[in-house]
Design a protein around this motif. Structure first.
Motif, PDB file in Angstrom:
ATOM      1  N   ILE A  20       3.030 -12.207 -15.400  1.00 20.09           N
ATOM      2  CA  ILE A  20       4.211 -12.930 -16.120  1.00 20.09           C
ATOM      3  C   ILE A  20       4.565 -14.329 -15.660  1.00 20.09           C
ATOM      4  O   ILE A  20       4.687 -15.319 -16.404  1.00 20.09           O
ATOM      5  CB  ILE A  20       5.374 -12.142 -16.352  1.00 20.09           C
ATOM      6  CG1 ILE A  20       5.228 -10.768 -17.266  1.00 20.09           C
ATOM      7  CG2 ILE A  20       6.471 -12.950 -17.036  1.00 20.09           C
ATOM      8  CD1 ILE A  20       6.289  -9.811 -17.435  1.00 20.09           C
ATOM      9  N   ILE A  21       4.677 -14.431 -14.250  1.00 27.30           N
ATOM     10  CA  ILE A  21       5.040 -15.699 -13.491  1.00 27.30           C
ATOM     11  C   ILE A  21       4.099 -16.618 -13.647  1.00 27.30           C
ATOM     12  O   ILE A  21       4.358 -17.782 -13.999  1.00 27.30           O
ATOM     13  CB  ILE A  21       5.727 -15.333 -11.994  1.00 27.30           C
ATOM     14  CG1 ILE A  21       7.016 -14.480 -12.334  1.00 27.30           C
ATOM     15  CG2 ILE A  21       5.872 -16.531 -11.294  1.00 27.30           C
ATOM     16  CD1 ILE A  21       7.487 -13.897 -10.942  1.00 27.30           C
ATOM     17  N   ASP A  48       0.857  -1.130  -0.197  1.00 26.83           N
ATOM     18  CA  ASP A  48       0.071   0.020   0.127  1.00 26.83           C
ATOM     19  C   ASP A  48       0.801   1.376  -0.035  1.00 26.83           C
ATOM     20  O   ASP A  48       0.368   2.191  -0.293  1.00 26.83           O
ATOM     21  CB  ASP A  48      -0.947   0.053   1.151  1.00 26.83           C
ATOM     22  CG  ASP A  48      -2.279  -0.809   0.873  1.00 26.83           C
ATOM     23  OD1 ASP A  48      -2.345  -1.340  -0.259  1.00 26.83           O
ATOM     24  OD2 ASP A  48      -2.801  -1.180   1.986  1.00 26.83           O
ATOM     25  N   THR A  49       2.368   1.113   0.584  1.00 26.60           N
ATOM     26  CA  THR A  49       2.957   2.238   0.435  1.00 26.60           C
ATOM     27  C   THR A  49       3.673   2.492  -0.824  1.00 26.60           C
ATOM     28  O   THR A  49       4.344   3.799  -1.118  1.00 26.60           O
ATOM     29  CB  THR A  49       3.929   2.280   1.595  1.00 26.60           C
ATOM     30  OG1 THR A  49       4.759   1.122   1.005  1.00 26.60           O
ATOM     31  CG2 THR A  49       3.315   2.149   2.850  1.00 26.60           C
ATOM     32  N   LEU A  50       3.465   1.604  -1.685  1.00 29.61           N
ATOM     33  CA  LEU A  50       4.218   1.896  -3.031  1.00 29.61           C
ATOM     34  C   LEU A  50       3.123   2.762  -4.022  1.00 29.61           C
ATOM     35  O   LEU A  50       2.114   3.001  -3.893  1.00 29.61           O
ATOM     36  CB  LEU A  50       4.220   0.381  -3.769  1.00 29.61           C
ATOM     37  CG  LEU A  50       5.036  -0.663  -3.288  1.00 29.61           C
ATOM     38  CD1 LEU A  50       5.065  -1.955  -4.094  1.00 29.61           C
ATOM     39  CD2 LEU A  50       6.481  -0.066  -3.047  1.00 29.61           C
ATOM     40  N   SER A  51       4.111   3.244  -4.821  1.00 31.06           N
ATOM     41  CA  SER A  51       3.533   4.244  -5.672  1.00 31.06           C
ATOM     42  C   SER A  51       2.509   3.108  -6.718  1.00 31.06           C
ATOM     43  O   SER A  51       2.670   2.020  -6.773  1.00 31.06           O
ATOM     44  CB  SER A  51       4.217   4.981  -6.709  1.00 31.06           C
ATOM     45  OG  SER A  51       5.035   4.004  -7.599  1.00 31.06           O
ATOM     46  N   ASN A  52       1.505   3.824  -7.247  1.00 29.89           N
ATOM     47  CA  ASN A  52       0.521   3.021  -8.212  1.00 29.89           C
ATOM     48  C   ASN A  52       1.338   2.462  -9.256  1.00 29.89           C
ATOM     49  O   ASN A  52       1.224   1.317  -9.763  1.00 29.89           O
ATOM     50  CB  ASN A  52      -0.532   4.147  -8.800  1.00 29.89           C
ATOM     51  CG  ASN A  52      -1.474   4.211  -7.784  1.00 29.89           C
ATOM     52  OD1 ASN A  52      -1.779   3.286  -6.785  1.00 29.89           O
ATOM     53  ND2 ASN A  52      -2.262   5.313  -8.011  1.00 29.89           N
ATOM     54  N   MET A  54       3.957  -2.543 -11.552  1.00 29.24           N
ATOM     55  CA  MET A  54       4.901  -3.281 -12.159  1.00 29.24           C
ATOM     56  C   MET A  54       4.894  -4.575 -11.220  1.00 29.24           C
ATOM     57  O   MET A  54       5.131  -5.707 -11.963  1.00 29.24           O
ATOM     58  CB  MET A  54       6.265  -2.318 -11.788  1.00 29.24           C
ATOM     59  CG  MET A  54       7.350  -3.233 -12.102  1.00 29.24           C
ATOM     60  SD  MET A  54       8.764  -2.207 -11.873  1.00 29.24           S
ATOM     61  CE  MET A  54       8.918  -2.219 -10.187  1.00 29.24           C
ATOM     62  N   VAL A  55       4.796  -4.787 -10.199  1.00 24.67           N
ATOM     63  CA  VAL A  55       4.649  -5.789  -9.334  1.00 24.67           C
ATOM     64  C   VAL A  55       3.535  -6.692  -9.795  1.00 24.67           C
ATOM     65  O   VAL A  55       3.751  -7.849 -10.126  1.00 24.67           O
ATOM     66  CB  VAL A  55       4.308  -5.613  -7.707  1.00 24.67           C
ATOM     67  CG1 VAL A  55       4.324  -6.894  -6.866  1.00 24.67           C
ATOM     68  CG2 VAL A  55       5.559  -4.948  -7.096  1.00 24.67           C
ATOM     69  N   LYS A  56       2.383  -6.225 -10.061  1.00 24.52           N
ATOM     70  CA  LYS A  56       1.116  -7.011 -10.420  1.00 24.52           C
ATOM     71  C   LYS A  56       1.759  -7.648 -11.833  1.00 24.52           C
ATOM     72  O   LYS A  56       1.318  -8.585 -12.007  1.00 24.52           O
ATOM     73  CB  LYS A  56      -0.101  -6.090 -10.593  1.00 24.52           C
ATOM     74  CG  LYS A  56      -1.236  -6.857 -11.037  1.00 24.52           C
ATOM     75  CD  LYS A  56      -2.433  -5.950 -11.245  1.00 24.52           C
ATOM     76  CE  LYS A  56      -3.693  -6.510 -11.549  1.00 24.52           C
ATOM     77  NZ  LYS A  56      -3.952  -6.769 -13.068  1.00 24.52           N
TER      78      LYS A  56
END
Length: 157
Positions: A134-135, A118-122, A127-129
């Protein structure tokens, strides 16, 4: 970066989740899926949600979510309430006993990770999503149910 490093990182994540799951099961008699379900109800309006919402939120099939709710209901942590005027819709409601249990459980890894995410930028969350998509696509598991344990009836594909 070597693909082995990615695989090792994934294995660390899976192992930490398994270890925590075993600890929660031992200390509180709950699975992580049960705890996540109750945690969602705790945050939901009027401490309630529909079975369909829980299925979608936790990425579980209907029989798995029904089993989770059955076990929580037997222990008095949740109750099923039919929707007034529409008996086809059932609400799952967190009980006082369920709320009390949640207050006694530790802040699990899932919650700590959610807080950090939640602290990450959108942009970084996206990018994580995308990386995880991909994985899961590479592993051909995008459609796999997110249940923690396979039931005897569930085929392994």
């Amino acid at each position: 970066m070597d693909s082995l490093e990615i695989i090792v990182s994934i294995r660390k994540i899976v192992r930490s989740l398994n270890l925590e799951s075993k600890g929660i099961q031992k200390d509180f008699g709950l699975s992580i899926a049960q705890l996540l379900c109750m945690g969602h109800l705790q945050k939901a309006h009027n401490f309630q949600s529909t079975l369909k919402e829980l299925m979608e939120l936790l990425s579980l099939n209907s029989s798995t979510i029904s089993g989770i709710i059955n076990r929580l209901e037997k222990r008095g942590y949740v109750a099923r309430l039919p929707k007034a005027g529409d008996k086809r819709v059932t609400f799952v409601v967190l009980t006082a006993a369920g709320l009390k249990l949640l207050q006694e459980t530790p802040n699990v890894l899932h919650d700590r990770l959610a807080d950090k995410l939640d602290t990450l930028s959108n942009e970084n969350k996206l990018m994580v999503k995308r990386s995880l998509e991909i994985i899961t696509s590479a592993m051909q598991i995008k459609q796999l149910d997110a249940g923690a344990v396979l039931s005897p009836e569930e085929p392994i594909n």
